[in-house]
Enzyme design. Sequence first.
Site, PDB file in Angstrom:
ATOM      1  NE  ARG A 224       8.291  -0.585   3.130  1.00 12.59           N
ATOM      2  CZ  ARG A 224       8.334  -1.806   2.409  1.00 12.59           C
ATOM      3  NH1 ARG A 224       7.183  -2.399   2.991  1.00 12.59           N
ATOM      4  NH2 ARG A 224       9.132  -2.344   1.780  1.00 12.59           N
ATOM      5  CG  HIS A 272       8.063  -5.549   7.860  1.00 11.70           C
ATOM      6  ND1 HIS A 272       8.557  -4.188   7.474  1.00 11.70           N
ATOM      7  CD2 HIS A 272       7.573  -6.293   6.608  1.00 11.70           C
ATOM      8  CE1 HIS A 272       8.473  -4.036   6.373  1.00 11.70           C
ATOM      9  NE2 HIS A 272       7.853  -5.325   5.799  1.00 11.70           N
TER      10      HIS A 272
HETATM   11  P1  NAP Z   1       2.420  -2.560  -6.698  1.00 15.31           P
HETATM   12  O1  NAP Z   1       2.218  -3.697  -7.738  1.00 15.31           O
HETATM   13  O2  NAP Z   1       3.306  -1.728  -7.324  1.00 15.31           O
HETATM   14  O3  NAP Z   1       1.183  -2.053  -6.539  1.00 15.31           O
HETATM   15  C1  NAP Z   1       1.011  -0.629  -5.977  1.00 15.31           C
HETATM   16  C2  NAP Z   1      -0.749  -0.344  -6.211  1.00 15.31           C
HETATM   17  O4  NAP Z   1      -0.734   1.056  -5.175  1.00 15.31           O
HETATM   18  C3  NAP Z   1      -1.016   0.144  -7.535  1.00 15.31           C
HETATM   19  O5  NAP Z   1      -2.295  -0.313  -7.618  1.00 15.31           O
HETATM   20  C4  NAP Z   1      -0.824   1.698  -7.670  1.00 15.31           C
HETATM   21  O6  NAP Z   1      -1.875   2.162  -8.450  1.00 15.31           O
HETATM   22  C5  NAP Z   1      -1.090   2.030  -6.109  1.00 15.31           C
HETATM   23  N1  NAP Z   1      -0.960   3.187  -5.977  1.00 15.31           N
HETATM   24  C6  NAP Z   1       0.390   3.913  -5.848  1.00 15.31           C
HETATM   25  N2  NAP Z   1       0.459   4.957  -5.569  1.00 15.31           N
HETATM   26  C7  NAP Z   1      -0.736   5.467  -5.435  1.00 15.31           C
HETATM   27  C8  NAP Z   1      -1.485   6.765  -4.986  1.00 15.31           C
HETATM   28  N3  NAP Z   1      -0.684   7.927  -4.931  1.00 15.31           N
HETATM   29  N4  NAP Z   1      -2.854   6.781  -5.173  1.00 15.31           N
HETATM   30  C9  NAP Z   1      -3.655   5.579  -5.308  1.00 15.31           C
HETATM   31  N5  NAP Z   1      -3.000   4.423  -5.570  1.00 15.31           N
HETATM   32  C10 NAP Z   1      -1.457   4.489  -5.664  1.00 15.31           C
HETATM   33  O7  NAP Z   1       2.920  -3.058  -5.345  1.00 15.31           O
HETATM   34  P2  NAP Z   1       2.661  -4.532  -4.666  1.00 15.31           P
HETATM   35  O8  NAP Z   1       3.684  -5.541  -5.160  1.00 15.31           O
HETATM   36  O9  NAP Z   1       1.296  -4.901  -4.694  1.00 15.31           O
HETATM   37  O10 NAP Z   1       3.210  -4.172  -3.259  1.00 15.31           O
HETATM   38  C11 NAP Z   1       2.404  -3.019  -2.456  1.00 15.31           C
HETATM   39  C12 NAP Z   1       3.337  -2.746  -1.110  1.00 15.31           C
HETATM   40  O11 NAP Z   1       3.250  -3.932  -0.081  1.00 15.31           O
HETATM   41  C13 NAP Z   1       4.935  -2.586  -1.287  1.00 15.31           C
HETATM   42  O12 NAP Z   1       5.296  -1.205  -2.021  1.00 15.31           O
HETATM   43  C14 NAP Z   1       5.285  -2.797   0.249  1.00 15.31           C
HETATM   44  O13 NAP Z   1       5.418  -1.486   0.657  1.00 15.31           O
HETATM   45  C15 NAP Z   1       4.106  -3.628   0.711  1.00 15.31           C
HETATM   46  N6  NAP Z   1       4.801  -4.922   1.068  1.00 15.31           N
HETATM   47  C16 NAP Z   1       4.720  -5.196   2.672  1.00 15.31           C
HETATM   48  C17 NAP Z   1       5.163  -6.603   2.880  1.00 15.31           C
HETATM   49  C18 NAP Z   1       4.953  -6.894   4.262  1.00 15.31           C
HETATM   50  O14 NAP Z   1       5.526  -8.023   4.522  1.00 15.31           O
HETATM   51  N7  NAP Z   1       4.541  -6.088   5.136  1.00 15.31           N
HETATM   52  C19 NAP Z   1       5.478  -7.452   1.869  1.00 15.31           C
HETATM   53  C20 NAP Z   1       5.442  -7.244   0.626  1.00 15.31           C
HETATM   54  C21 NAP Z   1       5.032  -5.734   0.067  1.00 15.31           C
HETATM   55  P3  NAP Z   1      -1.590   1.984 -10.114  1.00 15.31           P
HETATM   56  O15 NAP Z   1      -2.230   0.441 -10.267  1.00 15.31           O
HETATM   57  O16 NAP Z   1      -2.544   2.918 -10.928  1.00 15.31           O
HETATM   58  O17 NAP Z   1      -0.326   2.051 -10.442  1.00 15.31           O
HETATM   59  C1  GLV Z   2       8.470  -6.107   2.394  1.00 16.53           C
HETATM   60  O1  GLV Z   2       8.062  -5.307   3.232  1.00 16.53           O
HETATM   61  C2  GLV Z   2       8.541  -5.853   0.823  1.00 16.53           C
HETATM   62  O2  GLV Z   2       8.266  -4.769   0.634  1.00 16.53           O
HETATM   63  O3  GLV Z   2       8.556  -6.998   0.165  1.00 16.53           O
END
Ligand code: NAP
Ligand code: GLV
Length: 309
Positions: A224, A272
């Site tokens: 983000r 994005h």
């Molecule tokens: P997720 O499974 O919820 O993983 C989040 C990770 O971040 C976890 O390892 C979590 O730690 C860690 N985290 C959260 N808060 C933290 C903090 N304060 N300090 C250190 N580590 C922290 O999320 P995901 O599915 O991998 O997705 C990640 C992000 O990618 C989404 O939230 C979204 O914003 C972004 N995204 C972007 C796109 C795009 O097209 N650009 C597409 C999809 C997603 P724990 O493991 O300890 O809980």
């Molecule tokens: C895209 O940004 C997502 O959060 O899946």
Amino acid sequence: MALIFCSRTDDPKEWRAEFAEVMPELDFRVWPDIGRPEEIEFALVWDPMANRLLDFPNLRLIASLGAGVDHLLAATTLPDGVPMTRFVDDNLTQGMREWVLLYSLYCLRRVPEYLARQREQDWHRLDVPFAYQRRVGMMGLGILGEASASALRHIGFPVIGWSRGKKDLPEIECFTGAGELDDFLALSDILVCLLPLTPETEGIIDSELLTKLPRGACLINGARGSLVVEADLIQALESGHLSHAVLDVTRKEPLPADDPLWQARNITITPHVASVTNAKSGARLIAKNIRRIQAGETPHHLVDPKAGY
Ligand code: NAP
Ligand code: GLV
């Protein structure tokens, strides 16, 4: 049984067609044609409707069309007690894995410099390291971070990771919490950010953090825009402390024409698109969660509103 769909970017026709196949009994409505609000039991949303969810008194599920739920949790009012789910899908994971691999190699192999030289008709070699000579630091080791980290490891990068809770992952050295952040940063030649946007992570990539990276490091942000203090990033690029930044996300989207990021040195911007939701697999996932709710079971991939992700 009615679902309301609301998204700025996803095509409702595609989703309607997929739901018609997988859950023909579902009355699929598209914002703003909500019909009778009390008939809406499920909301499938990306962005603009979050503040209107109180309009539906019989809501049983708020399903995010994205993995990130900051767009929902930022709403000023959310209905109490209605479960909220993130979008967790193999296609979304595959898209992010590809994007992270692509831009890690792009930085490693100095593609931006070759593109600039091509414009100058300059035919010369640059010194290029092997992947095993550059360490990638993955901020966030969740669904997308872990999958991308393991793909990077697979093609030869040494990979380290940082998360909130302790992790134990094969061949990836894991760092935890604020206390281990500096050690993690000092080792990250390419910093990839796949953290959720939460009150704790907002603005985490600022000048203080960037100076802790090795000189010449690259930043790749696929998470983000608001995780980054953009003026600090531009400054780190100007000073040469960072050699390149790849941003798929920015604080303001679409990025306004007069935003200084467009003109910044050594920056690559994608709109994005690192990984986008896929209607075919997505409709099947949401349908599965709807069926779970109908059966009185807990839906998969629940958001923890206190943690913010
Ligand atoms: P997720 O499974 O919820 O993983 C989040 C990770 O971040 C976890 O390892 C979590 O730690 C860690 N985290 C959260 N808060 C933290 C903090 N304060 N300090 C250190 N580590 C922290 O999320 P995901 O599915 O991998 O997705 C990640 C992000 O990618 C989404 O939230 C979204 O914003 C972004 N995204 C972007 C796109 C795009 O097209 N650009 C597409 C999809 C997603 P724990 O493991 O300890 O809980
Ligand atoms: C895209 O940004 C997502 O959060 O899946």
